[in-house]
Design a protein around this motif. Structure first.
Motif, mmCIF file in Angstrom:
data_model
loop_
_atom_site.group_PDB
_atom_site.id
_atom_site.type_symbol
_atom_site.label_atom_id
_atom_site.label_comp_id
_atom_site.label_asym_id
_atom_site.label_seq_id
_atom_site.Cartn_x
_atom_site.Cartn_y
_atom_site.Cartn_z
ATOM 1 N N ASN A 1 0.795 -1.129 -0.096
ATOM 2 C CA ASN A 1 -0.064 -0.066 -0.074
ATOM 3 C C ASN A 1 0.962 1.365 -0.012
ATOM 4 O O ASN A 1 2.234 0.977 -0.005
ATOM 5 N N LEU A 2 0.325 2.438 -0.056
ATOM 6 C CA LEU A 2 1.044 3.721 -0.030
ATOM 7 C C LEU A 2 1.833 3.863 1.184
ATOM 8 O O LEU A 2 2.911 4.689 1.236
ATOM 9 N N ALA A 3 1.356 3.505 2.102
ATOM 10 C CA ALA A 3 2.148 3.637 3.765
ATOM 11 C C ALA A 3 3.232 2.770 3.375
ATOM 12 O O ALA A 3 4.493 3.201 3.932
ATOM 13 N N ASP A 4 3.397 1.663 2.839
ATOM 14 C CA ASP A 4 4.664 0.889 2.591
ATOM 15 C C ASP A 4 5.775 1.694 1.672
ATOM 16 O O ASP A 4 6.868 1.574 1.999
ATOM 17 N N ILE A 5 5.146 2.340 0.652
ATOM 18 C CA ILE A 5 5.972 2.833 -0.056
ATOM 19 C C ILE A 5 6.553 4.042 0.580
ATOM 20 O O ILE A 5 7.776 4.331 0.612
ATOM 21 N N PHE A 6 5.996 4.651 1.586
ATOM 22 C CA PHE A 6 6.522 5.899 2.250
ATOM 23 C C PHE A 6 7.505 5.514 3.064
ATOM 24 O O PHE A 6 8.479 6.080 3.402
ATOM 25 N N ILE A 7 7.300 4.236 3.807
ATOM 26 C CA ILE A 7 8.387 3.637 4.561
ATOM 27 C C ILE A 7 9.526 3.249 4.099
ATOM 28 O O ILE A 7 10.675 3.776 4.603
ATOM 29 N N VAL A 8 9.430 2.677 2.947
ATOM 30 C CA VAL A 8 10.609 2.315 1.983
ATOM 31 C C VAL A 8 11.396 3.563 1.644
ATOM 32 O O VAL A 8 12.331 3.852 1.604
ATOM 33 N N MET A 9 10.633 4.478 1.036
ATOM 34 C CA MET A 9 11.295 5.813 0.799
ATOM 35 C C MET A 9 11.901 6.620 1.816
ATOM 36 O O MET A 9 13.073 7.087 1.469
ATOM 37 N N GLY A 10 11.378 6.738 2.904
ATOM 38 C CA GLY A 10 12.065 7.306 3.930
ATOM 39 C C GLY A 10 13.271 6.580 4.339
ATOM 40 O O GLY A 10 14.263 7.121 4.806
ATOM 41 N N ALA A 11 13.389 5.152 4.628
ATOM 42 C CA ALA A 11 14.324 4.351 4.850
ATOM 43 C C ALA A 11 15.468 4.593 3.690
ATOM 44 O O ALA A 11 16.851 4.663 4.208
ATOM 45 N N LEU A 12 15.218 4.764 2.523
ATOM 46 C CA LEU A 12 16.176 4.750 1.614
ATOM 47 C C LEU A 12 16.908 6.186 1.507
ATOM 48 O O LEU A 12 18.004 6.418 1.310
ATOM 49 N N ALA A 13 15.839 7.311 1.763
ATOM 50 C CA ALA A 13 16.654 8.639 1.789
ATOM 51 C C ALA A 13 17.415 8.778 2.922
ATOM 52 O O ALA A 13 18.390 9.473 2.876
ATOM 53 N N PHE A 14 17.232 8.112 4.190
ATOM 54 C CA PHE A 14 17.932 8.209 5.390
ATOM 55 C C PHE A 14 19.445 7.525 4.607
ATOM 56 O O PHE A 14 20.382 7.914 5.202
ATOM 57 N N VAL A 15 19.253 6.111 4.118
ATOM 58 C CA VAL A 15 20.438 5.532 3.675
ATOM 59 C C VAL A 15 21.470 6.288 2.892
ATOM 60 O O VAL A 15 22.639 6.563 3.070
ATOM 61 N N LEU A 16 20.672 7.084 1.884
ATOM 62 C CA LEU A 16 21.299 7.927 0.970
ATOM 63 C C LEU A 16 22.080 9.324 1.655
ATOM 64 O O LEU A 16 23.126 9.606 1.388
ATOM 65 N N LEU A 17 21.484 9.802 2.529
ATOM 66 C CA LEU A 17 21.985 10.854 3.199
ATOM 67 C C LEU A 17 23.074 10.402 4.275
ATOM 68 O O LEU A 17 24.118 11.126 4.133
ATOM 69 N N LEU A 18 23.110 9.009 4.715
ATOM 70 C CA LEU A 18 24.208 8.727 5.410
ATOM 71 C C LEU A 18 25.547 8.596 4.396
ATOM 72 O O LEU A 18 26.605 8.689 5.054
ATOM 73 N N GLU A 19 25.208 8.064 3.516
ATOM 74 C CA GLU A 19 26.277 7.629 2.479
ATOM 75 C C GLU A 19 26.935 9.115 2.009
ATOM 76 O O GLU A 19 28.019 9.098 1.801
#
Length: 73
Positions: free
Chosen positions: A40-58
């Protein structure tokens, strides 16, 4: 931004579970017998938030790293 996406998706799934007793997944993607798990859309937001966090850490240099020296040395 990352926390907002991650928490927003988590809260949306939690509210869905509290209201319906389950999380309603409604996006079904695939080609013929090759299917991705339904989400669902909430799952997309969770994954996008986690990916953005990882990219910012990198993108951020480690605390022990020094900037490259300039000049011929």
């Amino acid at each position: 931004m990352c926390a907002g996406l991650f928490l927003g998706g988590g809260i949306a799934n939690l509210l869905d579970r509290l209201v319906d007793g389950r999380v309603t997944d409604f996006i079904d993607v695939g080609v013929q017998s090759l299917r991705w798990p339904t989400f669902n859309l909430a799952d997309i937001f969770i994954v996008m938030g986690a990916l953005a966090f990882v990219l910012l850490l990198e993108r951020q240099p480690a605390s022990g790293d020094s900037p490259p020296a300039s000049g011929d040395g």
